[in-house]
Design a protein around this motif. Sequence first.
Motif, PDB file in Angstrom:
ATOM      1  N   SER A  76      49.390  47.742  40.415  1.00 26.92           N
ATOM      2  CA  SER A  76      49.603  47.966  41.808  1.00 26.92           C
ATOM      3  C   SER A  76      48.553  49.207  42.236  1.00 26.92           C
ATOM      4  N   THR A  77      48.061  49.872  41.202  1.00 25.58           N
ATOM      5  CA  THR A  77      46.983  50.745  41.706  1.00 25.58           C
ATOM      6  C   THR A  77      45.523  50.310  41.586  1.00 25.58           C
ATOM      7  N   THR A  78      45.346  49.063  41.197  1.00 21.48           N
ATOM      8  CA  THR A  78      43.998  48.801  40.774  1.00 21.48           C
ATOM      9  C   THR A  78      43.357  47.983  42.058  1.00 21.48           C
ATOM     10  N   GLU A  79      42.018  48.043  41.930  1.00 20.13           N
ATOM     11  CA  GLU A  79      41.114  47.590  42.963  1.00 20.13           C
ATOM     12  C   GLU A  79      41.473  45.906  43.229  1.00 20.13           C
ATOM     13  N   VAL A  80      41.587  45.266  41.920  1.00 16.57           N
ATOM     14  CA  VAL A  80      41.929  43.797  42.367  1.00 16.57           C
ATOM     15  C   VAL A  80      43.089  43.730  43.124  1.00 16.57           C
ATOM     16  N   PHE A  81      44.147  44.285  42.743  1.00 14.98           N
ATOM     17  CA  PHE A  81      45.457  44.322  43.478  1.00 14.98           C
ATOM     18  C   PHE A  81      45.378  44.644  44.920  1.00 14.98           C
ATOM     19  N   GLU A  82      44.571  45.601  45.357  1.00 16.42           N
ATOM     20  CA  GLU A  82      44.246  45.942  46.732  1.00 16.42           C
ATOM     21  C   GLU A  82      43.614  44.920  47.280  1.00 16.42           C
ATOM     22  N   LEU A  83      42.488  44.066  46.636  1.00 19.20           N
ATOM     23  CA  LEU A  83      42.069  43.043  47.345  1.00 19.20           C
ATOM     24  C   LEU A  83      42.984  42.038  47.527  1.00 19.20           C
ATOM     25  N   ALA A  84      43.752  41.729  46.758  1.00 15.09           N
ATOM     26  CA  ALA A  84      44.617  40.541  46.860  1.00 15.09           C
ATOM     27  C   ALA A  84      45.716  40.663  47.872  1.00 15.09           C
ATOM     28  N   LEU A  85      46.222  42.174  47.920  1.00 18.19           N
ATOM     29  CA  LEU A  85      47.266  42.491  49.098  1.00 18.19           C
ATOM     30  C   LEU A  85      46.498  42.638  50.229  1.00 18.19           C
ATOM     31  N   HIS A  86      45.349  43.096  50.416  1.00 17.45           N
ATOM     32  CA  HIS A  86      44.666  43.049  51.839  1.00 17.45           C
ATOM     33  C   HIS A  86      44.614  41.425  52.353  1.00 17.45           C
TER      34      HIS A  86
ATOM     35  N   GLY B  36      51.998  39.158  40.815  1.00 18.60           N
ATOM     36  CA  GLY B  36      51.495  38.494  39.597  1.00 18.60           C
ATOM     37  C   GLY B  36      50.128  39.084  39.264  1.00 18.60           C
ATOM     38  N   VAL B  37      49.356  39.294  40.173  1.00 17.03           N
ATOM     39  CA  VAL B  37      48.140  39.768  40.105  1.00 17.03           C
ATOM     40  C   VAL B  37      48.125  41.068  39.507  1.00 17.03           C
ATOM     41  N   ALA B  38      49.254  41.986  40.111  1.00 18.01           N
ATOM     42  CA  ALA B  38      49.429  43.270  39.618  1.00 18.01           C
ATOM     43  C   ALA B  38      49.656  43.228  37.919  1.00 18.01           C
ATOM     44  N   SER B  39      50.486  42.161  37.777  1.00 17.79           N
ATOM     45  CA  SER B  39      51.015  42.258  36.077  1.00 17.79           C
ATOM     46  C   SER B  39      49.955  42.119  35.251  1.00 17.79           C
ATOM     47  N   HIS B  40      48.881  41.427  35.702  1.00 13.70           N
ATOM     48  CA  HIS B  40      47.631  41.002  34.904  1.00 13.70           C
ATOM     49  C   HIS B  40      46.272  41.725  35.000  1.00 13.70           C
ATOM     50  N   SER B  41      46.431  42.708  36.112  1.00 11.09           N
ATOM     51  CA  SER B  41      45.123  43.066  36.375  1.00 11.09           C
ATOM     52  C   SER B  41      44.452  44.230  35.413  1.00 11.09           C
TER      53      SER B  41
ATOM     54  N   THR C  78      36.768  39.029  34.239  1.00 17.45           N
ATOM     55  CA  THR C  78      36.458  39.066  35.831  1.00 17.45           C
ATOM     56  C   THR C  78      37.253  39.638  36.348  1.00 17.45           C
ATOM     57  N   GLN C  79      37.185  39.930  37.669  1.00 14.98           N
ATOM     58  CA  GLN C  79      38.180  40.308  38.497  1.00 14.98           C
ATOM     59  C   GLN C  79      39.126  39.116  38.879  1.00 14.98           C
ATOM     60  N   SER C  80      38.699  37.887  38.662  1.00 12.88           N
ATOM     61  CA  SER C  80      39.462  36.744  39.030  1.00 12.88           C
ATOM     62  C   SER C  80      40.416  36.409  38.082  1.00 12.88           C
TER      63      SER C  80
ATOM     64  N   SER D 283      31.566  46.305  32.603  1.00 11.12           N
ATOM     65  CA  SER D 283      32.555  46.542  33.598  1.00 11.12           C
ATOM     66  C   SER D 283      33.934  46.784  32.887  1.00 11.12           C
ATOM     67  N   GLU D 284      35.050  47.363  33.705  1.00 13.05           N
ATOM     68  CA  GLU D 284      36.233  47.574  32.841  1.00 13.05           C
ATOM     69  C   GLU D 284      37.009  46.340  32.363  1.00 13.05           C
ATOM     70  N   HIS D 285      36.640  45.144  33.351  1.00 13.49           N
ATOM     71  CA  HIS D 285      37.188  43.896  32.896  1.00 13.49           C
ATOM     72  C   HIS D 285      36.511  43.449  31.896  1.00 13.49           C
ATOM     73  N   GLN D 286      35.121  43.533  31.644  1.00 14.40           N
ATOM     74  CA  GLN D 286      34.323  43.075  30.192  1.00 14.40           C
ATOM     75  C   GLN D 286      34.793  44.005  29.008  1.00 14.40           C
ATOM     76  N   ALA D 287      35.093  45.266  29.481  1.00 18.66           N
ATOM     77  CA  ALA D 287      35.530  46.267  28.247  1.00 18.66           C
ATOM     78  C   ALA D 287      36.701  45.790  27.714  1.00 18.66           C
ATOM     79  N   ARG D 288      37.920  45.479  28.478  1.00 14.86           N
ATOM     80  CA  ARG D 288      39.035  44.966  28.018  1.00 14.86           C
ATOM     81  C   ARG D 288      39.044  43.642  27.126  1.00 14.86           C
ATOM     82  N   HIS D 289      37.791  43.031  27.018  1.00 13.29           N
ATOM     83  CA  HIS D 289      37.684  41.800  26.285  1.00 13.29           C
ATOM     84  C   HIS D 289      36.381  42.081  25.513  1.00 13.29           C
ATOM     85  N   SER D 290      36.408  43.368  24.946  1.00 15.62           N
ATOM     86  CA  SER D 290      35.124  43.290  23.823  1.00 15.62           C
ATOM     87  C   SER D 290      35.741  44.032  22.515  1.00 15.62           C
ATOM     88  N   PHE D 291      35.526  43.179  21.508  1.00 12.34           N
ATOM     89  CA  PHE D 291      35.854  43.755  20.383  1.00 12.34           C
ATOM     90  C   PHE D 291      34.739  45.062  19.963  1.00 12.34           C
ATOM     91  N   GLN D 292      33.566  45.187  20.373  1.00  4.02           N
ATOM     92  CA  GLN D 292      32.865  46.187  20.014  1.00  4.02           C
ATOM     93  C   GLN D 292      33.307  47.588  20.876  1.00  4.02           C
TER      94      GLN D 292
END
Length: 497
Positions: free
Chosen positions: A74-84, A116-121, A234-236, A364-373
């Motif tokens: 609930s502290t993430t940018e994508v959560f804020e976007l969804a909530l707003h 739900g968005v917060a849970s996976h953000s 991605t943020q989606s 981006s942080e979302h790509q980094a979370r999905h990067s073996f490298q």
Amino acid sequence: MLSKVKKAITPLSAVRGLHKSALDVVERPAPEETVTSSFGRFIQGVKPQHLSPTVLQRSKRMVLDSLGVGLIGSTTEVFELALHHCQHMYAQDDISSVYGRRNTRLSPTLAAFVNGVASHSMDFDDTWHPATHPSGAVLPALLAISDMLPSNSKPSGLDFLLAFNVGVEVQGRLLRFSNEACNIPKRFHPPTVVGTMGSAAACARLLSLERAQCSHALAIAASLSGAPMANAATQSKPFHIGNAARLGLEAALLASRGLEASPLVLDAVPGVAGFGAFYEDYAPRALPSPDDRHEPHRFLLEEQDMGFKRFPAHLGMHWVADAAATVHEALVGLSGGRVSPGAVREILLRVPPSKYINRPFPESEHQARHSFQFNACTALLDGEVTVQSFSEEALRRPELHALLARVRVEHPADNPANFDRMYGEVVVTLEGGDVMIGRCDTFYGHWRNPLSDESLRKKFRGNAGTVLPQERVEGLIAAVEQLDRLNDCQPLLDHIQ
């Protein structure tokens, strides 16, 4: 305000009362058992006594972990976007709680969505095999319903856990009807498929729907399911789980009001695709009755524990991070201090073939979370991967990019894209010619090597403590640990904001 809440919940509380009395009525046997009707029978007929002590304990751990990752999420940018978005585009309906927001409430379906968005953000939520994130699609929907019901009709903690386990079980059963689903996904993101179905099943159970309505809820949910893997990293992607929780709840509510759908949606009907549209090798089987003495139902969570992540990234990252951390220790031992990128000639990663988590230079942080490298190089530099590893400052470190430029990837034939069989191997060749190898077959947190209760509580405190005061953090731990003994789940609801 009070009249507004009463207006919103009165029809459903009446429906709930009707269905509770209907549970005592012996239904006429169906002319012919189908896979779909067997799922409806299970959802409607399973009882708290069918939950073993092992299942109860494991599911309480899942609830605690999911609440924690939702709260930090609930502290993430994508959560804020969804909530707003929900606050500005929809009429105010102050019924259900929002993670970490003391004075914020939304309609039940929108609360299920944003939680739900917060849970996976941050991609910090639990993962199972076959691959999916089971809790984030179910828990927010059940919390929203529980908030919606009048104070004298709150579900008991045990009823809440039963509904939660029904949602998890339905996801696991559907995934096991396909061999394709056993591998790291390529087409559909699993929570958008089985997660929506699990949410619908859990909500149907908590609302005490009749057997036929439970089947219809699943069929309605099937029409609301599916999102492509192209939106991973991605943020989606967090919206996938938000929508699964929301749309599963919508499906159960629509079924409670009488909406009908295909009675064969889970069956394999030649020429007419149902749920099998999502999996080309779909081969469904009817579920045994919960009360079948000859073939009693056994929950999958009894047989296989859950995977819990130690840091917020795709599950596959945990193998390479642990393997790289082993090499980090050896490098620090040689140098007597920090790891110097200049001493490294090449980094070879031996990982499974999976295109969406093979990202040489994440931006981006979302790509980094999905990067073996990224995760391997971060662990080589720091000895671990943490929440802070995905900050903008950490992403831009020159020494990290120096290591990323030295990475090469191989996909050995004996390393399948399967969370139950894969491994991660990191081979570091130094400028002097020395070679260091780290390998991880089962990381700490995997279902074969689960986090201890102490480690899980430590993770929860770190996550929840980012938004809640300590007394609420400890109150949540106490509420979850005694959830199966609570007369109603209000203590759980009281502490999530």
